[in-house]
Write an enzyme that holds these catalytic residues in place. Structure first.
Site, PDB file in Angstrom:
ATOM      1  N   PHE A   1       0.854  -1.188   0.000  1.00  0.00           N
ATOM      2  CA  PHE A   1       0.000   0.000   0.000  1.00  0.00           C
ATOM      3  C   PHE A   1       0.893   1.243   0.000  1.00  0.00           C
ATOM      4  CE2 PHE A   1      -4.523   0.826   0.602  1.00  0.00           C
ATOM      5  CZ  PHE A   1      -4.533   2.195   0.823  1.00  0.00           C
TER       6      PHE A   1
ATOM      7  N   HIS B   1       1.414  -6.231   6.536  1.00  0.00           N
ATOM      8  CA  HIS B   1       0.404  -6.274   5.487  1.00  0.00           C
ATOM      9  C   HIS B   1       0.995  -6.618   4.124  1.00  0.00           C
ATOM     10  CE1 HIS B   1      -2.669  -4.381   8.130  1.00  0.00           C
ATOM     11  NE2 HIS B   1      -1.606  -3.793   8.661  1.00  0.00           N
TER      12      HIS B   1
ATOM     13  N   HIS C   1      -2.185 -11.720   3.986  1.00  0.00           N
ATOM     14  CA  HIS C   1      -2.100 -11.376   5.408  1.00  0.00           C
ATOM     15  C   HIS C   1      -3.480 -11.358   6.047  1.00  0.00           C
ATOM     16  CE1 HIS C   1      -2.826  -7.450   3.471  1.00  0.00           C
ATOM     17  NE2 HIS C   1      -3.474  -7.157   4.586  1.00  0.00           N
TER      18      HIS C   1
ATOM     19  N   ASP D   1      -5.633  -9.241   8.810  1.00  0.00           N
ATOM     20  CA  ASP D   1      -5.762  -8.028   9.622  1.00  0.00           C
ATOM     21  C   ASP D   1      -6.238  -8.393  11.025  1.00  0.00           C
ATOM     22  OD1 ASP D   1      -5.067  -6.373   7.537  1.00  0.00           O
ATOM     23  OD2 ASP D   1      -7.101  -5.707   7.110  1.00  0.00           O
TER      24      ASP D   1
ATOM     25  N   HIS E   1      -5.993  -3.220  13.772  1.00  0.00           N
ATOM     26  CA  HIS E   1      -5.724  -2.465  12.545  1.00  0.00           C
ATOM     27  C   HIS E   1      -6.761  -1.376  12.312  1.00  0.00           C
ATOM     28  CE1 HIS E   1      -4.371  -1.549   8.563  1.00  0.00           C
ATOM     29  NE2 HIS E   1      -5.388  -2.123   7.955  1.00  0.00           N
TER      30      HIS E   1
ATOM     31  N   HIS F   1     -14.236  -2.341   6.558  1.00  0.00           N
ATOM     32  CA  HIS F   1     -13.504  -2.699   7.771  1.00  0.00           C
ATOM     33  C   HIS F   1     -14.337  -2.418   9.023  1.00  0.00           C
ATOM     34  CE1 HIS F   1      -9.813  -2.852   5.262  1.00  0.00           C
ATOM     35  NE2 HIS F   1      -9.330  -3.608   6.234  1.00  0.00           N
TER      36      HIS F   1
ATOM     37  N   GLU G   1      -6.471 -10.663   3.140  1.00  0.00           N
ATOM     38  CA  GLU G   1      -6.301  -9.831   1.942  1.00  0.00           C
ATOM     39  C   GLU G   1      -5.064 -10.292   1.169  1.00  0.00           C
ATOM     40  OE1 GLU G   1      -8.223  -5.711   3.749  1.00  0.00           O
ATOM     41  OE2 GLU G   1      -6.115  -6.190   4.189  1.00  0.00           O
TER      42      GLU G   1
END
Length: 211
Positions: free
Chosen positions: A18, A48, A52, A54, A58, A160, A172
């Site tokens: 990201f 991440h 992964h 979360d 997070h 989320h 993800e």
């Protein structure tokens, strides 16, 4: 013989992250040679990177770290559903063909081929209403083959927040390119990182034994 699908993204220098997140880096703390019997590496990475899980931490300041979450959601029967190239959000209509008698885990494939070597700012995410309906159907874990269950530019992270409120778990960056639609056994255990907001997983699917 059960078939096995490795649905984990390769992690190496250059693996996309990201924007602004910490990329994967590796140095050698020790190398084989005279007076040294082993190679030992030092890793720097975001939790991440690659496939992964979360943690609630997070997206919830009071949430549990990944080392404290129950492992049961990450292990067991799951369904892979295809919603390939359906636009920015996976809506209920995109998966309705495969939601009969759902198992507790749902993984959605959105790419024809996942871009494992580049960041995709146009990634497909879940519509929050889709996650609400999956939770209503008894689903406890949702997964996707993109970097986030929310759009990349989102600041509110609506999906989320549904995960937080409904106490679901999320995976993800899965690679579902070669996985047919259907039911499998999911194995995607996070590391016991006691203060971390996520953990890399080695995610695999196994075919189910005949009934």
């Amino acid at each position: 013989m059960q078939n096995l699908w490795d649905i984990s993204q390769p992690v190496a220098p250059g693996t996309p992250v990201f924007p602004g997140d910490t990329p994967y880096q590796q140095q050698w703390a020790a190398k084989l040679g005279p007076g040294c019997p082993v190679n030992v590496s030092t890793l720097t990475l975001s939790p991440h990177v690659g496939a992964h899980a979360d943690a609630p931490l997070h997206y919830d300041p009071e949430g549990a770290s990944i080392g404290l979450v129950d492992l049961a959601p990450y292990l067991g029967r799951c369904r892979v559903i295809h919603a390939i190239a359906r636009g920015p959000l996976v809506t209920w209509e995109h998966i309705a063909h495969a939601v009969h008698d759902l198992p507790p885990r749902v993984l959605v494939r959105t790419y024809a081929r996942m871009p494992v070597d580049r960041w995709d700012p146009m990634l497909t995410a879940y519509a929050p209403e889709t996650i609400e309906r999956l939770a209503d159907a008894g689903v406890r874990l949702v997964g996707i083959d993109t970097a986030s269950i929310d759009p990349a530019e989102s600041k509110t992270l609506d999906s989320h927040q549904v995960i937080r409120r409904r106490n679901l778990r999320v995976l993800e960056n899965l690679v579902l390119d070669d996985v047919p639609e259907g039911d499998y056994e999911l194995i995607a255990l996070p590391l016991k990182l006691m203060t971390a907001d996520a953990s890399p997983v080695r995610a695999v699917l196994r075919s189910l034994p005949p009934p």
